[in-house]
Design an enzyme around this catalytic site. Structure first.
Site, PDB file in Angstrom:
ATOM      1  CG  ASP A 218      -2.041   0.986   0.953  1.00  0.00           C
ATOM      2  OD1 ASP A 218      -2.021   1.831   0.116  1.00  0.00           O
ATOM      3  OD2 ASP A 218      -3.084   0.884   1.703  1.00  0.00           O
TER       4      ASP A 218
HETATM    5  C1  BGC Z   1      -4.844   3.386  -0.180  1.00  0.00           C
HETATM    6  C2  BGC Z   1      -5.166   2.424  -1.294  1.00  0.00           C
HETATM    7  C3  BGC Z   1      -4.673   3.317  -2.444  1.00  0.00           C
HETATM    8  C4  BGC Z   1      -3.347   4.162  -2.492  1.00  0.00           C
HETATM    9  C5  BGC Z   1      -3.096   4.843  -3.631  1.00  0.00           C
HETATM   10  C6  BGC Z   1      -3.605   4.483  -0.002  1.00  0.00           C
HETATM   11  O1  BGC Z   1      -3.609   5.321   0.981  1.00  0.00           O
HETATM   12  O2  BGC Z   1      -5.106   2.568   1.123  1.00  0.00           O
HETATM   13  O3  BGC Z   1      -6.168   1.656  -1.264  1.00  0.00           O
HETATM   14  O4  BGC Z   1      -4.917   2.721  -3.554  1.00  0.00           O
HETATM   15  O5  BGC Z   1      -3.360   4.786  -1.448  1.00  0.00           O
HETATM   16  O6  BGC Z   1      -4.107   5.934  -3.832  1.00  0.00           O
END
Ligand code: BGC
Length: 663
Positions: A218
């Site tokens: 993530d």
């Molecule tokens: C989120 C993800 C997301 C990623 C990119 C993170 O903060 O938890 O779900 O895909 O950011 O935006």
């Protein structure tokens, strides 16, 4: 075939971290760059100068969950992939299948359900849909990231059985569709960062579940790049300046090996090759208007008719008062990385009702300008209109500021001003219908007895008001069902207002999550998991359970005994009559949505395997199906199961651990 030996060590290490926020490294053109964008309920593509490009705002994933319609899940995936093709996006960062453990989780609108069978099966179809168009997915957030509070620091403390029975199976089921990537979550699991948790990522995800694709972190979930590599996190996102140096230093001191580096590089190269080889599948079959119409269709099947005391559907000739801010603006989605910027100007609910042939007028009587500052506007004018109308329809609920990534809700109640609005209108007109928007369960105890009907709309995307108008007027017969239980109040939920102490969040309720908890405690709820009314009436009958070569075939019939065509979600639950361990009273194991014309009868068949009857035995470190009697129940809600049968499982002594028999 790309030759790994053509890469230097430095090139390999460079490849293990993103080039920027959304792209992988190309190593000067040796490999194709892979471009990623957020989902799950529409594309959030960001340009290099941080502008978000517009896209179709589909109903949120929780709304999709409320449709219980696997065909729609696949179609939504296809449509989002088509927009990805138009934007040169290679991978959509979706879907999310974290279990809705508490209705307070600010990100619940991005997740499908409190139940792993529903979440996993819907996500499987979504992935099928996206990937059938040659675009990859990222199944997220693995694992046990069930609240937003302190998500970067807090450890989810979960026992092995609960992980295997509740938090992993949604991933396991979705993995059948072979997502190209899996995204690991921010949190720690049992004291170890998920991004460094080798037992979880290499052991469970790769070895037990057979995932051979790329694990992507993530965004900013990696704390130590070298430890994450050892845990088989192949790609750290986004680009971080010190990642390369951390890896190089770890290599030089022998902490990470050539084998570990090569394994991850190999998977990243395979992903790049997959992007290229799937380009021939990239097909756009829907126009922008057709995607919008699909968003409306999903929103209309996501609308859950919770209560109806004879006021719905609205009839031609009736005069309807419409109020509440979302009736003007819609309620597209929750806040955070999944928020889709739609070009579509929301349609006015009253106008949509008129388009469906019923006379409606909107009178502004209430507003909530940003979720924090609420206020009344022209309440008296609105109430006068409501009183003189045949029926009143008012739209209330949560919004992208209350239901937002990075924060959790603190209450299940609507704002006091919304409650006052509902009560005032209901007093002026007892035939009041309330439309509630939100990403999770709502406590309606203060007002539900005052109103005649309630529709839970979820956050339903850019076509929300069109969809609700169709449902209100009977142009679409409601068929949504709750994908999570609606408790009477926050205090009734298994976790209450507990949110961990900032270090550890202990999952003391174990496998008793959602309806598993309320059923075990034999507690009343406002509306049970799986509940949702229709304008049709369905009759279940003819249940038969047969063993067939180690599998169990369950069949039954559903008849539409009303004069209107409708759709019913048939749900099958299993419960063990006795067990050596504490097991939920019933658990969803299969479901299907069927369409029935007035008077039509259909046969439904589900096949169950021994695993469907099993619990996860920590002592045996595996699934165990105990000999004994099991109840198979079928119906239209977890608490309305008109059909029930018992079946006995008798495995040979060799297949079972020893068990004392009490005379
Ligand atoms: C989120 C993800 C997301 C990623 C990119 C993170 O903060 O938890 O779900 O895909 O950011 O935006």
């Amino acid at each position: 075939m790309f030759d790994l030996n053509s890469l230097t060590l430095d090139e390999k290490l460079t490849l293990l971290t993103g080039k920027d926020c959304w792209r992988t490294e190309s190593l000067g053109g040796k490999l194709p760059e892979i471009f990623m964008s957020d989902g799950p309920h529409g594309l959030r593509t960001m340009t290099e100068d941080w502008k978000t490009l517009p896209a179709t705002a589909f109903p949120t994933l929780s709304a999709l969950g409320s449709t219980w319609n696997k065909v729609l899940a696949k179609e939504m995936g296809e449509a989002i992939a088509e927009e990805a093709i138009e934007r040169n996006v290679d991978i959509v960062l979706a879907p999310g299948v974290n279990i809705k453990r508490t209705p307070l989780c600010g990100r619940n609108f991005e997740y499908v359900s409190e139940d792993p069978c529903l979440a996993g099966d819907m996500a499987e179809q979504y992935i099928e849909g996206v990937q059938s168009r040659g675009i990859g997915t990222s199944l997220k957030h693995f694992a046990a990231n069930n609240r937003e509070f302190d998500r970067l620091f807090q450890s989810s403390e979960v026992d092995a059985r609960t992980l295997r029975e509740i938090y992993f199976p949604a991933f396991e089921r979705a993995l059948r569709a072979k997502p190209w990537t899996v995204m690991c979550s921010y949190n720690l699991l049992n004291g170890v960062y998920v991004s460094e948790n080798k037992k979880l990522l290499d052991g469970v995800l790769r070895e037990d579940f057979g995932f051979d694709g790329v694990i992507v972190s993530d965004w900013d979930a990696v704390v130590d790049r070298a430890k994450a590599l050892k845990a088989t996190v192949d790609l750290q996102m986004p680009h971080t300046d010190n990642a390369f140096d951390t890896l190089k230093a770890a290599y030089e001191r022998g902490y990470i090996t050539d084998e570990e580096i090569d394994a991850s590089v190999q998977r990243l190269v395979a992903l790049a090759e997959k992007v290229i080889s799937n380009k021939s599948k990239r097909k756009i079959t829907r126009t922008k208007e057709e995607r919008h119409e699909l968003a409306v269709k999903i929103a209309s099947e996501a609308a859950v008719l919770l209560k109806n005391e004879g006021v719905l559907p609205l009839k031609e000739g009736e005069r309807i008062y419409v109020g509440g801010k979302p009736a003007k603006t819609g309620a597209f989605g929750g806040g955070g990385s999944s928020y889709v910027e739609s070009e579509f100007k929301p349609k006015d609910l009253a106008e949509c009702i008129k388009e469906c042939g019923v006379n409606a007028v909107y009178q502004e009587a209430y507003f909530s300008d940003d979720g924090a500052r609420h206020g009344f506007y022209n309440l008296r004018g609105g109430l006068a209109r409501a009183a003189s109308a045949d029926k009143a329809v008012i739209a209330v609920g949560f919004d992208r500021y209350t239901d937002c990534e990075g924060t959790d809700r603190t209450t299940l109640k609507l704002s006091p001003i919304a409650v006052e609005f509902i009560r005032s209108v209901a007093k002026a007109n007892p035939r009041t219908i309330v439309i509630v928007y939100g990403g999770s369960a709502v406590d309606m105890s203060e007002w539900i007895d005052d109103v005649a009907a309630v529709i839970y709309a979820n956050f339903n995307g850019e076509g929300g008001n069109e969809a609700i108008a169709r449902v209100l007027t009977g142009k679409v017969n409601p068929s949504g069902k709750l994908q999570e239980s609606f408790p009477l109040c926050l205090e009734d939920t298994p976790t209450g207002s507990y949110r961990g102490n900032g270090c550890a969040d202990v999952y003391t309720e174990r496998v008793f999550v959602g309806y598993r908890y309320y059923d075990e405690a034999d507690m009343p709820v406002l509306f049970p998991f799986g509940h949702g009314l229709s304008y049709s009436v369905f009759e279940y009958g003819g249940l038969s359970v047969k063993e067939k070569g180690g599998k169990y075939e369950v069949s039954f019939t559903v008849k539409n005994v009303s004069s209107v065509a409708g759709k019913e979600v048939c749900q099958l639950y299993i419960g063990a009559k006795q067990s050596m361990v504490a097991r939920p009273v019933r658990e969803l194991k299969a479901f299907d949505k069927i369409e029935l014309a007035a008077g039509e009868k259909k046969k439904v068949v589900f096949t169950l395997s021994l695993r469907d009857f099993a619990y996860y035995c920590e002592e045996l470190d595996g699934w165990r199906t105990e000999n004994g009697i099991y109840t198979v129940s079928v119906g239209g809600s977890s608490r309305e199961l008109p059909l029930s049968a018992e079946l006995e499982i008798k495995l040979s002594a060799d297949e079972q651990p020893s068990q004392r028999v009490w005379a």
